[in-house]
Design a protein around this motif. Sequence first.
Motif, PDB file in Angstrom:
ATOM      1  N   TRP A  37      13.029  -4.370  -0.863  1.00  0.00           N
ATOM      2  CA  TRP A  37      13.216  -3.722   0.347  1.00  0.00           C
ATOM      3  C   TRP A  37      14.080  -4.322   1.274  1.00  0.00           C
ATOM      4  O   TRP A  37      14.610  -3.585   2.038  1.00  0.00           O
ATOM      5  CB  TRP A  37      11.452  -3.863   0.992  1.00  0.00           C
ATOM      6  CG  TRP A  37      11.264  -3.408   2.428  1.00  0.00           C
ATOM      7  CD1 TRP A  37      11.712  -3.827   3.671  1.00  0.00           C
ATOM      8  CD2 TRP A  37      10.951  -1.871   2.690  1.00  0.00           C
ATOM      9  NE1 TRP A  37      11.291  -2.735   4.562  1.00  0.00           N
ATOM     10  CE2 TRP A  37      10.933  -1.544   3.964  1.00  0.00           C
ATOM     11  CE3 TRP A  37      10.657  -0.614   1.762  1.00  0.00           C
ATOM     12  CZ2 TRP A  37      10.665  -0.213   4.549  1.00  0.00           C
ATOM     13  CZ3 TRP A  37      10.291   0.483   2.192  1.00  0.00           C
ATOM     14  CH2 TRP A  37      10.414   0.729   3.564  1.00  0.00           C
ATOM     15  N   LYS A  38      14.249  -5.660   1.432  1.00  0.00           N
ATOM     16  CA  LYS A  38      15.195  -6.229   2.277  1.00  0.00           C
ATOM     17  C   LYS A  38      16.542  -5.681   1.753  1.00  0.00           C
ATOM     18  O   LYS A  38      17.518  -5.575   2.514  1.00  0.00           O
ATOM     19  CB  LYS A  38      15.129  -7.710   2.359  1.00  0.00           C
ATOM     20  CG  LYS A  38      13.659  -8.061   3.027  1.00  0.00           C
ATOM     21  CD  LYS A  38      13.646  -9.773   2.844  1.00  0.00           C
ATOM     22  CE  LYS A  38      12.151 -10.072   3.642  1.00  0.00           C
ATOM     23  NZ  LYS A  38      12.008 -11.330   3.365  1.00  0.00           N
ATOM     24  N   ALA A  39      16.866  -5.825   0.304  1.00  0.00           N
ATOM     25  CA  ALA A  39      18.004  -5.461  -0.018  1.00  0.00           C
ATOM     26  C   ALA A  39      18.476  -4.316   0.156  1.00  0.00           C
ATOM     27  O   ALA A  39      19.627  -3.817   0.800  1.00  0.00           O
ATOM     28  CB  ALA A  39      17.943  -5.620  -1.696  1.00  0.00           C
ATOM     29  N   MET A  40      17.337  -3.156   0.387  1.00  0.00           N
ATOM     30  CA  MET A  40      17.866  -1.857   0.687  1.00  0.00           C
ATOM     31  C   MET A  40      18.183  -1.710   2.228  1.00  0.00           C
ATOM     32  O   MET A  40      18.984  -0.699   2.689  1.00  0.00           O
ATOM     33  CB  MET A  40      16.545  -0.819   0.435  1.00  0.00           C
ATOM     34  CG  MET A  40      16.125  -0.948  -1.205  1.00  0.00           C
ATOM     35  SD  MET A  40      14.629  -0.071  -1.293  1.00  0.00           S
ATOM     36  CE  MET A  40      14.873   1.729  -0.903  1.00  0.00           C
ATOM     37  N   THR A  41      17.534  -2.496   3.074  1.00  0.00           N
ATOM     38  CA  THR A  41      17.705  -2.454   4.406  1.00  0.00           C
ATOM     39  C   THR A  41      19.132  -3.147   4.714  1.00  0.00           C
ATOM     40  O   THR A  41      19.750  -2.402   5.546  1.00  0.00           O
ATOM     41  CB  THR A  41      16.567  -3.448   5.208  1.00  0.00           C
ATOM     42  OG1 THR A  41      15.307  -2.930   4.858  1.00  0.00           O
ATOM     43  CG2 THR A  41      16.986  -3.329   6.659  1.00  0.00           C
ATOM     44  N   VAL A  42      19.555  -4.033   4.049  1.00  0.00           N
ATOM     45  CA  VAL A  42      20.762  -4.449   4.109  1.00  0.00           C
ATOM     46  C   VAL A  42      22.071  -3.581   3.681  1.00  0.00           C
ATOM     47  O   VAL A  42      23.085  -3.366   4.407  1.00  0.00           O
ATOM     48  CB  VAL A  42      21.026  -5.960   3.561  1.00  0.00           C
ATOM     49  CG1 VAL A  42      22.458  -6.173   3.341  1.00  0.00           C
ATOM     50  CG2 VAL A  42      20.185  -7.020   3.946  1.00  0.00           C
TER      51      VAL A  42
ATOM     52  N   GLY B 278       0.699  -1.080  -0.077  1.00  0.00           N
ATOM     53  CA  GLY B 278      -0.082  -0.024  -0.022  1.00  0.00           C
ATOM     54  C   GLY B 278       0.921   1.328  -0.073  1.00  0.00           C
ATOM     55  O   GLY B 278       2.033   1.310  -0.205  1.00  0.00           O
ATOM     56  N   ARG B 279       0.116   2.318   0.164  1.00  0.00           N
ATOM     57  CA  ARG B 279       0.639   3.883   0.074  1.00  0.00           C
ATOM     58  C   ARG B 279       1.994   4.074   1.063  1.00  0.00           C
ATOM     59  O   ARG B 279       3.166   4.256   0.566  1.00  0.00           O
ATOM     60  CB  ARG B 279      -0.356   4.808   0.351  1.00  0.00           C
ATOM     61  CG  ARG B 279       0.259   6.222   0.336  1.00  0.00           C
ATOM     62  CD  ARG B 279      -0.596   6.992   1.220  1.00  0.00           C
ATOM     63  NE  ARG B 279      -1.882   7.385   1.044  1.00  0.00           N
ATOM     64  CZ  ARG B 279      -2.896   7.665   1.694  1.00  0.00           C
ATOM     65  NH1 ARG B 279      -2.535   7.971   3.055  1.00  0.00           N
ATOM     66  NH2 ARG B 279      -4.170   7.649   1.452  1.00  0.00           N
TER      67      ARG B 279
ATOM     68  N   ALA C 180       7.729   5.127   1.789  1.00  0.00           N
ATOM     69  CA  ALA C 180       8.910   4.693   2.507  1.00  0.00           C
ATOM     70  C   ALA C 180      10.086   4.245   1.537  1.00  0.00           C
ATOM     71  O   ALA C 180      11.198   4.745   1.445  1.00  0.00           O
ATOM     72  CB  ALA C 180       8.685   3.792   3.551  1.00  0.00           C
ATOM     73  N   PHE C 181       9.544   3.598   0.267  1.00  0.00           N
ATOM     74  CA  PHE C 181      10.530   3.095  -0.657  1.00  0.00           C
ATOM     75  C   PHE C 181      10.880   3.906  -1.354  1.00  0.00           C
ATOM     76  O   PHE C 181      12.254   4.333  -1.645  1.00  0.00           O
ATOM     77  CB  PHE C 181       9.693   2.102  -1.525  1.00  0.00           C
ATOM     78  CG  PHE C 181      10.487   1.457  -2.528  1.00  0.00           C
ATOM     79  CD1 PHE C 181      10.885   0.084  -2.157  1.00  0.00           C
ATOM     80  CD2 PHE C 181      10.682   1.996  -3.907  1.00  0.00           C
ATOM     81  CE1 PHE C 181      11.947  -0.719  -3.106  1.00  0.00           C
ATOM     82  CE2 PHE C 181      11.314   1.052  -4.661  1.00  0.00           C
ATOM     83  CZ  PHE C 181      12.061  -0.061  -4.262  1.00  0.00           C
ATOM     84  N   ALA C 182      10.176   5.232  -1.891  1.00  0.00           N
ATOM     85  CA  ALA C 182      10.803   6.417  -2.666  1.00  0.00           C
ATOM     86  C   ALA C 182      11.710   6.973  -1.725  1.00  0.00           C
ATOM     87  O   ALA C 182      12.581   7.600  -2.486  1.00  0.00           O
ATOM     88  CB  ALA C 182       9.444   7.154  -3.028  1.00  0.00           C
ATOM     89  N   GLU C 183      11.430   7.053  -0.654  1.00  0.00           N
ATOM     90  CA  GLU C 183      12.274   8.153   0.442  1.00  0.00           C
ATOM     91  C   GLU C 183      13.609   7.417   0.198  1.00  0.00           C
ATOM     92  O   GLU C 183      14.572   8.200   0.342  1.00  0.00           O
ATOM     93  CB  GLU C 183      11.575   8.222   1.735  1.00  0.00           C
ATOM     94  CG  GLU C 183      10.439   9.199   1.734  1.00  0.00           C
ATOM     95  CD  GLU C 183      10.775  10.641   1.464  1.00  0.00           C
ATOM     96  OE1 GLU C 183      11.982  11.222   1.832  1.00  0.00           O
ATOM     97  OE2 GLU C 183      10.279  11.340   0.678  1.00  0.00           O
TER      98      GLU C 183
END
Length: 331
Positions: free
Chosen positions: A263-268, A220-221, A226-229
């Motif tokens: 998302w997980k790849a960004m977190t790592v 969702g939104r 958060a992904f864009a940020e």
Amino acid sequence: MKGRDILKSMVNSAEHTKVETPQAPVPHKPAGAVRAMNLSLGRLNEEAAAAKDLREAIAAGDKVIELDPALVEVSFIRDRIPLEADPQFDDLKTSIADSGQQVPILVRPHPSKPSHYQAAYGHRRLRAADDLGRPVKAVVRNLTDEQVILAQGQENGPRVDLSFIERALFARRLEEHGFDRDTIAKALSVDKPEISRLLQVADGVPSEIILAIGPAPKVGRPRWLAFAERLKDSSASAKRVEEELQAADFLATETNKRFDRLWKAMTVAEKKSKDLEAVRTKKGLPLASIERSARGSKITVTSAEFAEFLSSHMHEFVAMFEQEKDGKSAD
């Protein structure tokens, strides 16, 4: 009588009076108890909305005709993100193969190709008819560009909704085509603040990433914002996303899981990019830690005595900072 049977009888009645090129009826095959039990609420809502559209078309005096799918192009602005494996489309094609096309699509005469048409809505039915090698039933109306996109939006309201990212991409395409915010809001049946949020995501996430992820209906939104940020604030995250997209098995993953994977790849990547500095006494006792990242710095105090010391002398530290800053400015 079931909603499906009511709708079918309505269509048969309309075709007997208004279809210009009728074809022999297709024998109805019983759906069976298992198929009936699996009929979802969304499917019932879709049929109810389709029946309403058909009644309105008949009341307006529209004729239901049959067209060669090869003569019908898709809308000039696409609203859905295509998937290689689409169970909903497979179900629709099976239904049309078994019982015929129950609801006509809406088309307009093509604005630049004589004897051709352009679909306003019903793209899945058009594709199914083409795959099955049969004519597509359609209502032809003279529509402006604005009426076309409003019709697209109205169809996606009562039926299967577009996902958040599909609406975001659709909003950006409409804006790029020159439509104003009021028209975009009407087409998507949302208010202007929501249009701003949709465009914020569509502008913050490159189209190639959106198309690679797919519709991701479960995302969702909040997570897309958060992904864009994270893409904007962290070069490490952006680089890691690009690497993950190149993985050989990425597109083989289900669309919602593709988002989770990025998302997980960004977190790592963000964790690895953080610079952590320990603050210790001369004897090595830990007092605090300073964590630096692309988003800023954070000081975590682990000693209660040191925390009290910082608190009591904070005004002195601020004064020293300002004095040093002013001195550097003077130089």
